[in-house]
Design an enzyme around this catalytic site. Structure first.
Site, PDB file in Angstrom:
ATOM      1  CE  LYS A  65      48.076  25.160  32.083  1.00  0.00           C
ATOM      2  NZ  LYS A  65      48.463  26.506  32.378  1.00  0.00           N
ATOM      3  CG  ASP A 101      51.311  27.749  34.269  1.00  0.00           C
ATOM      4  OD1 ASP A 101      52.058  27.883  33.031  1.00  0.00           O
ATOM      5  OD2 ASP A 101      50.408  27.223  34.265  1.00  0.00           O
TER       6      ASP A 101
HETATM    7  P1  NAP Z   1      39.883  30.235  33.375  1.00  0.00           P
HETATM    8  O1  NAP Z   1      40.503  29.062  34.320  1.00  0.00           O
HETATM    9  O2  NAP Z   1      38.680  29.881  32.532  1.00  0.00           O
HETATM   10  O3  NAP Z   1      39.601  31.386  34.141  1.00  0.00           O
HETATM   11  C1  NAP Z   1      39.139  32.522  33.649  1.00  0.00           C
HETATM   12  C2  NAP Z   1      38.855  33.429  34.736  1.00  0.00           C
HETATM   13  O4  NAP Z   1      38.031  34.686  34.057  1.00  0.00           O
HETATM   14  C3  NAP Z   1      37.729  33.267  35.746  1.00  0.00           C
HETATM   15  O5  NAP Z   1      38.038  33.493  37.135  1.00  0.00           O
HETATM   16  C4  NAP Z   1      36.226  33.673  35.243  1.00  0.00           C
HETATM   17  O6  NAP Z   1      35.410  34.052  36.085  1.00  0.00           O
HETATM   18  C5  NAP Z   1      36.858  35.102  34.588  1.00  0.00           C
HETATM   19  N1  NAP Z   1      36.050  35.370  33.529  1.00  0.00           N
HETATM   20  C6  NAP Z   1      35.812  35.066  32.294  1.00  0.00           C
HETATM   21  N2  NAP Z   1      35.017  35.968  31.717  1.00  0.00           N
HETATM   22  C7  NAP Z   1      34.544  36.870  32.631  1.00  0.00           C
HETATM   23  C8  NAP Z   1      33.897  38.016  32.402  1.00  0.00           C
HETATM   24  N3  NAP Z   1      33.222  38.298  31.184  1.00  0.00           N
HETATM   25  N4  NAP Z   1      33.771  39.033  33.372  1.00  0.00           N
HETATM   26  C9  NAP Z   1      34.514  38.739  34.533  1.00  0.00           C
HETATM   27  N5  NAP Z   1      35.348  37.670  34.672  1.00  0.00           N
HETATM   28  C10 NAP Z   1      35.250  36.659  33.853  1.00  0.00           C
HETATM   29  O7  NAP Z   1      41.062  30.528  32.391  1.00  0.00           O
HETATM   30  P2  NAP Z   1      42.723  30.666  32.602  1.00  0.00           P
HETATM   31  O8  NAP Z   1      43.210  29.496  32.212  1.00  0.00           O
HETATM   32  O9  NAP Z   1      42.702  31.306  33.959  1.00  0.00           O
HETATM   33  O10 NAP Z   1      43.189  31.827  31.472  1.00  0.00           O
HETATM   34  C11 NAP Z   1      42.756  33.108  31.652  1.00  0.00           C
HETATM   35  C12 NAP Z   1      43.518  33.990  30.721  1.00  0.00           C
HETATM   36  O11 NAP Z   1      44.872  33.674  31.000  1.00  0.00           O
HETATM   37  C13 NAP Z   1      43.368  33.350  29.480  1.00  0.00           C
HETATM   38  O12 NAP Z   1      43.340  34.678  28.488  1.00  0.00           O
HETATM   39  C14 NAP Z   1      44.584  32.452  28.862  1.00  0.00           C
HETATM   40  O13 NAP Z   1      44.791  32.688  27.588  1.00  0.00           O
HETATM   41  C15 NAP Z   1      45.689  33.553  29.818  1.00  0.00           C
HETATM   42  N6  NAP Z   1      46.761  32.838  30.075  1.00  0.00           N
HETATM   43  C16 NAP Z   1      48.000  32.999  29.800  1.00  0.00           C
HETATM   44  C17 NAP Z   1      49.167  32.206  29.936  1.00  0.00           C
HETATM   45  C18 NAP Z   1      50.484  32.816  29.598  1.00  0.00           C
HETATM   46  O14 NAP Z   1      51.459  31.757  29.586  1.00  0.00           O
HETATM   47  N7  NAP Z   1      50.390  34.062  29.059  1.00  0.00           N
HETATM   48  C19 NAP Z   1      48.788  31.160  30.806  1.00  0.00           C
HETATM   49  C20 NAP Z   1      47.657  30.677  31.065  1.00  0.00           C
HETATM   50  C21 NAP Z   1      46.683  31.491  30.850  1.00  0.00           C
HETATM   51  P3  NAP Z   1      34.371  32.892  37.019  1.00  0.00           P
HETATM   52  O15 NAP Z   1      35.724  32.681  37.980  1.00  0.00           O
HETATM   53  O16 NAP Z   1      33.447  33.789  37.292  1.00  0.00           O
HETATM   54  O17 NAP Z   1      34.274  31.799  36.056  1.00  0.00           O
END
Ligand code: NAP
Length: 280
Positions: A65, A101
């Site tokens: 992205k 989004d």
């Molecule tokens: P991302 O950019 O990798 O961000 C993930 C976030 O979660 C980061 O802040 C990370 O912390 C945190 N995290 C990961 N493991 C953790 C743990 N064990 N304890 C605490 N925090 C933790 O991922 P993303 O793209 O934002 O996606 C996040 C979620 O949203 C995913 O499940 C994805 O499938 C979902 N999503 C859904 C949609 C939809 O349309 N419904 C769209 C986009 C994403 P750090 O900052 O410390 O690395």
């Protein structure tokens, strides 16, 4: 015939072909929509191939992205505001970037009778999805947003923008710290992968849910599984819940508006798509 794709790494799990397919079928548009596994180092090559093969556009998921930005000839205000792109239209060989989004999440919230304006939110996580939700909430006039995360620098980065009247608080990810923020929250949003299919880590505990007011909404951006442990725990406590499917559907319909360059009937298409993919 419109030729589209979704790219990501991983991509196998993506529901995008089914979601866009249901919407485009309903609109009577002839289309091809494929899933393409593109690793980070393959993005440049994919862009060349997409132009050569006459693709009309593509959706992007993790980890592309932000990395797509240097390949764009034009970027719309929305995508510039988010510094990230989830939809690319290819017009006359040029890539135009959009981001749907934020509007996708706002419309999803609307289905639950909630709106950003004047609301108090707690967001778990500070990655790409959190960034989109937080940016949309600030623009939508949220009263306050607490961001609970394990890396404060990530939260600081995504909140480093014009906040208007929105108050931002960044806190740690412990149960106690989250609970303190939940006390007067209207919506708790999980924007971490905790609880997602294939992810082994989970929350340490769910006591923080007890701190939420009885009319709060617990919203998980995850849509696989349909009901995460967080949502099950919240539902067991009588709270309203919503998974990530509504956001996925609305951002996809908004992306189709960009591809087709016309306004679409969001509600009608949402009903069609949820009938088609709601059971997946
Ligand atoms: P991302 O950019 O990798 O961000 C993930 C976030 O979660 C980061 O802040 C990370 O912390 C945190 N995290 C990961 N493991 C953790 C743990 N064990 N304890 C605490 N925090 C933790 O991922 P993303 O793209 O934002 O996606 C996040 C979620 O949203 C995913 O499940 C994805 O499938 C979902 N999503 C859904 C949609 C939809 O349309 N419904 C769209 C986009 C994403 P750090 O900052 O410390 O690395």
């Amino acid at each position: 015939m419109i030729r589209l794709a979704v790219i990501g790494d991983p991509i196998e799990h993506s529901l995008s072909p089914a979601v866009h397919g249901a919407a485009l079928d309903r609109l009577g548009v002839e289309y091809e929509y494929k899933k393409v596994h593109v690793r980070p180092e393959e993005l440049g090559e994919f862009v060349k191939t997409a132009k050569r093969e006459g693709l009309d556009g593509f959706n992007l998921t993790m980890p592309h992205k932000v990395n797509i930005l240097p390949y764009l000839s034009r970027i719309d205000d929305e995508a510039r505001y988010y510094s990230a792109v989830n939809t690319v239209c290819i017009r006359n060989g040029e890539l135009h970037g959009f981001n749907t989004d934020g509007i996708g999440y706002e419309l999803a919230l609307g289905r639950m009778g909630k709106k950003f304006s004047g609301s108090r939110l707690v967001v778990l996580g500070a990655g790409g999805a959190a960034a989109a939700v937080i940016a949309a909430a600030i623009r939508g006039g949220a009263e306050s947003i607490s961001v609970a995360c394990r890396t404060a620098a990530h939260a600081e980065k995504i909140c480093d923008r014009d906040l208007g009247d929105t108050k931002i608080k960044i806190c740690g990810f412990s149960d106690t710290e989250i609970a303190a923020e939940c006390e007067c929250a209207e919506v708790l949003i999980n924007a971490t992968p905790l609880g997602m299919e294939g992810v082994s880590h989970s929350f340490d505990g769910f006591d923080f849910i007890d701190a939420l007011p009885g009319d709060a909404l617990v919203s998980d951006l995850i849509y696989k599984p349909k009901k995460t442990a967080l949502l099950t725990e919240a539902e067991n406590r009588g709270l309203k819940i919503q998974n990530g499917l509504d956001m996925l559907i609305f951002q996809a319909i908004a992306a189709d508006e960009r591809y087709l360059d016309r306004q679409l009937d969001m509600q009608d298409l949402y009903n069609t798509v949820i009938d088609a993919v709601g059971d997946r």
